[in-house]
Design a protein around this motif. Structure first.
Motif, short mmCIF file in Angstrom:
data_model
loop_
_atom_site.label_atom_id
_atom_site.label_comp_id
_atom_site.label_asym_id
_atom_site.label_seq_id
_atom_site.Cartn_x
_atom_site.Cartn_y
_atom_site.Cartn_z
N VAL A 36 0.85 -1.19 0.00
CA VAL A 36 0.00 0.00 0.00
C VAL A 36 0.88 1.24 0.00
N LEU A 37 0.69 2.11 -0.97
CA LEU A 37 1.41 3.38 -1.05
C LEU A 37 0.41 4.49 -0.75
N LYS A 38 0.57 5.14 0.38
CA LYS A 38 -0.45 6.07 0.85
C LYS A 38 -0.13 7.52 0.52
N ILE A 39 -1.17 8.27 0.23
CA ILE A 39 -1.12 9.72 0.16
C ILE A 39 -2.18 10.23 1.13
N LYS A 40 -1.77 10.98 2.12
CA LYS A 40 -2.73 11.41 3.13
C LYS A 40 -2.51 12.87 3.50
N SER A 41 -3.54 13.47 4.06
CA SER A 41 -3.46 14.86 4.51
C SER A 41 -3.70 14.92 6.00
N GLU A 42 -2.99 15.81 6.67
CA GLU A 42 -3.17 16.00 8.11
C GLU A 42 -2.77 17.43 8.47
N LYS A 43 -3.06 17.81 9.70
CA LYS A 43 -2.73 19.15 10.17
C LYS A 43 -1.43 19.11 10.97
N ASP A 44 -0.55 20.07 10.71
CA ASP A 44 0.66 20.25 11.50
C ASP A 44 0.45 21.47 12.38
N TYR A 64 -2.34 28.75 6.40
CA TYR A 64 -2.05 27.32 6.37
C TYR A 64 -3.34 26.51 6.29
N ARG A 65 -3.34 25.51 5.37
CA ARG A 65 -4.52 24.65 5.19
C ARG A 65 -4.29 23.26 5.77
N ASP A 66 -3.32 22.54 5.22
CA ASP A 66 -3.00 21.20 5.71
C ASP A 66 -1.67 20.76 5.12
N THR A 67 -1.22 19.57 5.51
CA THR A 67 0.03 19.00 5.03
C THR A 67 -0.26 17.69 4.32
N MET A 68 0.24 17.57 3.09
CA MET A 68 0.06 16.34 2.33
C MET A 68 1.33 15.50 2.42
N LYS A 69 1.15 14.23 2.78
CA LYS A 69 2.27 13.29 2.83
C LYS A 69 2.09 12.26 1.73
N THR A 70 3.06 12.21 0.81
CA THR A 70 3.02 11.23 -0.27
C THR A 70 4.03 10.12 0.03
N TYR A 71 4.08 9.13 -0.86
CA TYR A 71 5.01 8.02 -0.65
C TYR A 71 6.34 8.27 -1.36
N PHE A 72 6.54 9.47 -1.90
CA PHE A 72 7.77 9.78 -2.61
C PHE A 72 8.82 10.40 -1.68
N PHE A 73 10.07 10.29 -2.08
CA PHE A 73 11.18 10.87 -1.33
C PHE A 73 11.02 12.39 -1.27
N ASN A 74 11.19 12.96 -0.08
CA ASN A 74 10.98 14.40 0.12
C ASN A 74 9.60 14.83 -0.39
N GLY A 75 8.60 14.01 -0.13
CA GLY A 75 7.27 14.26 -0.68
C GLY A 75 6.25 14.79 0.31
N SER A 86 -2.96 29.14 -4.28
CA SER A 86 -2.65 27.98 -3.44
C SER A 86 -1.16 27.70 -3.59
N ILE A 87 -0.45 27.58 -2.47
CA ILE A 87 1.00 27.40 -2.49
C ILE A 87 1.36 26.18 -1.64
N GLY A 88 2.15 25.27 -2.22
CA GLY A 88 2.60 24.08 -1.51
C GLY A 88 4.10 24.14 -1.28
N VAL A 89 4.51 24.14 -0.01
CA VAL A 89 5.91 24.27 0.36
C VAL A 89 6.47 22.92 0.79
N ASN A 90 7.57 22.51 0.18
CA ASN A 90 8.21 21.25 0.56
C ASN A 90 8.78 21.38 1.97
N LYS A 91 8.33 20.49 2.86
CA LYS A 91 8.71 20.60 4.27
C LYS A 91 10.21 20.38 4.46
#
Length: 276
Positions: A36-44, A64-75, A86-91
């Motif tokens: 299972v390769l997950k992509i999920k959103s959560e609040k930081d 700030y809206r939410d944080t997306m976690k993918t299964y990719f490196f630095n994702g 809408s702006i997505g910043v690499n954590k």
């Protein structure tokens, strides 16, 4: 003893084909979920709620809206939004890996439509601001989308190819027919320069194993259905744990032999780990 040593030195791990996530429960094929390769959103909750970003010569105050976690490196991406953008910043890197313009659209300064080639050059120049070797990215695909607010948008997919193999080191850039860049999505830019690309023989072995996996899935229904396979996409990716893997996307067109039954098409997602 010598024979054992020779076998051990020549041996290598087999390219095991893992099915990602299985399939819809309504499918008649023999699907299973090997991984299972997950992509999920959560609040930081530790992040600042409000920030200001400079992007494309403009300043944006966003929340700030939410944080997306993918299964990719630095994702892992922190998303901020306003009514305009809408702006997505690499954590990990702090780079703006995702951007979408959401505000009221104003035509480009010239107000005249541009050709595919002109829009492609605009997209390349834009990508060149994010990478130092834009010449090593090829157009893997593009879409022409009719959108009333912009009349139409070219969505270009750029990817780094290493020894002929497409990698997940990629970018999507959206350019309106008036020449305005209204979106981008970057994934691991520059991160696959030294990726362990399998040889042609190894890729052939991987492909053969993928087809055997397809037979394991669809072989049991071939008495009632005709099944036709086609390659959707093949990508060398780096996963969140740092390991490298080939992602194989295979379409299966399933046609019933008996009249009165409905056929279907489904895409199979496979993962095959490769060693570095």
């Amino acid at each position: 003893f010598v024979l054992v040593l020779l076998v051990a030195s020549c041996g290598k791990k087999p390219y095991t084909v893992l099915e990602v996530g299985g399939a819809d429960s309504r499918s008649v094929a023999n699907h299973d979920s090997d991984i299972v390769l997950k992509i999920k959103s959560e609040k930081d909750l530790k992040l600042n709620k409000n920030k200001t970003f400079e992007l494309n010569s403009k300043s944006y105050d966003v929340e700030y809206r939410d944080t997306m976690k993918t299964y990719f490196f630095n994702g892992e991406i922190d998303f901020y939004e306003s009514k305009e953008v809408s702006i997505g910043v690499n954590k990990k890197t702090g780079n703006i890996d995702q951007y979408s313009f959401l505000g009221a659209y104003v035509l480009g300064t010239e107000g005249t439509e541009k050709s595919y080639d002109e829009c492609l050059e605009i997209a390349k120049k834009y990508l060149g601001k994010a990478v130092s070797d834009v010449e090593n990215y090829a157009v893997a695909d593009y879409r022409y989308l009719k959108i009333p607010e912009y009349k139409a948008v070219y969505s270009f997919e750029f990817a780094r190819f290493v020894n002929g193999v497409k990698t997940s080191d990629s970018a999507f850039v959206g350019v309106t027919v008036y020449g305005d860049v209204i979106s981008h999505t970057y994934q691991n830019l520059g991160g696959m320069k030294d990726a362990p690309v399998p040889s042609e023989a190894e890729m052939a072995e991987i492909r053969a194993n993928v087809y055997q996996k397809l037979e394991d899935i669809y072989g049991g229904i071939k008495s009632e259905y005709d099944v036709e396979y086609s390659t959707n996409d093949v990508v060398l990716s780096r996963l969140e744990d740092g390991k490298y893997a080939i992602e194989y996307y295979m379409d299966a067109k399933v046609t019933p032999k008996a009249e009165g039954k409905l056929g279907f098409m489904e895409t199979n997602h496979f993962l095959i780990y490769v060693e570095k």
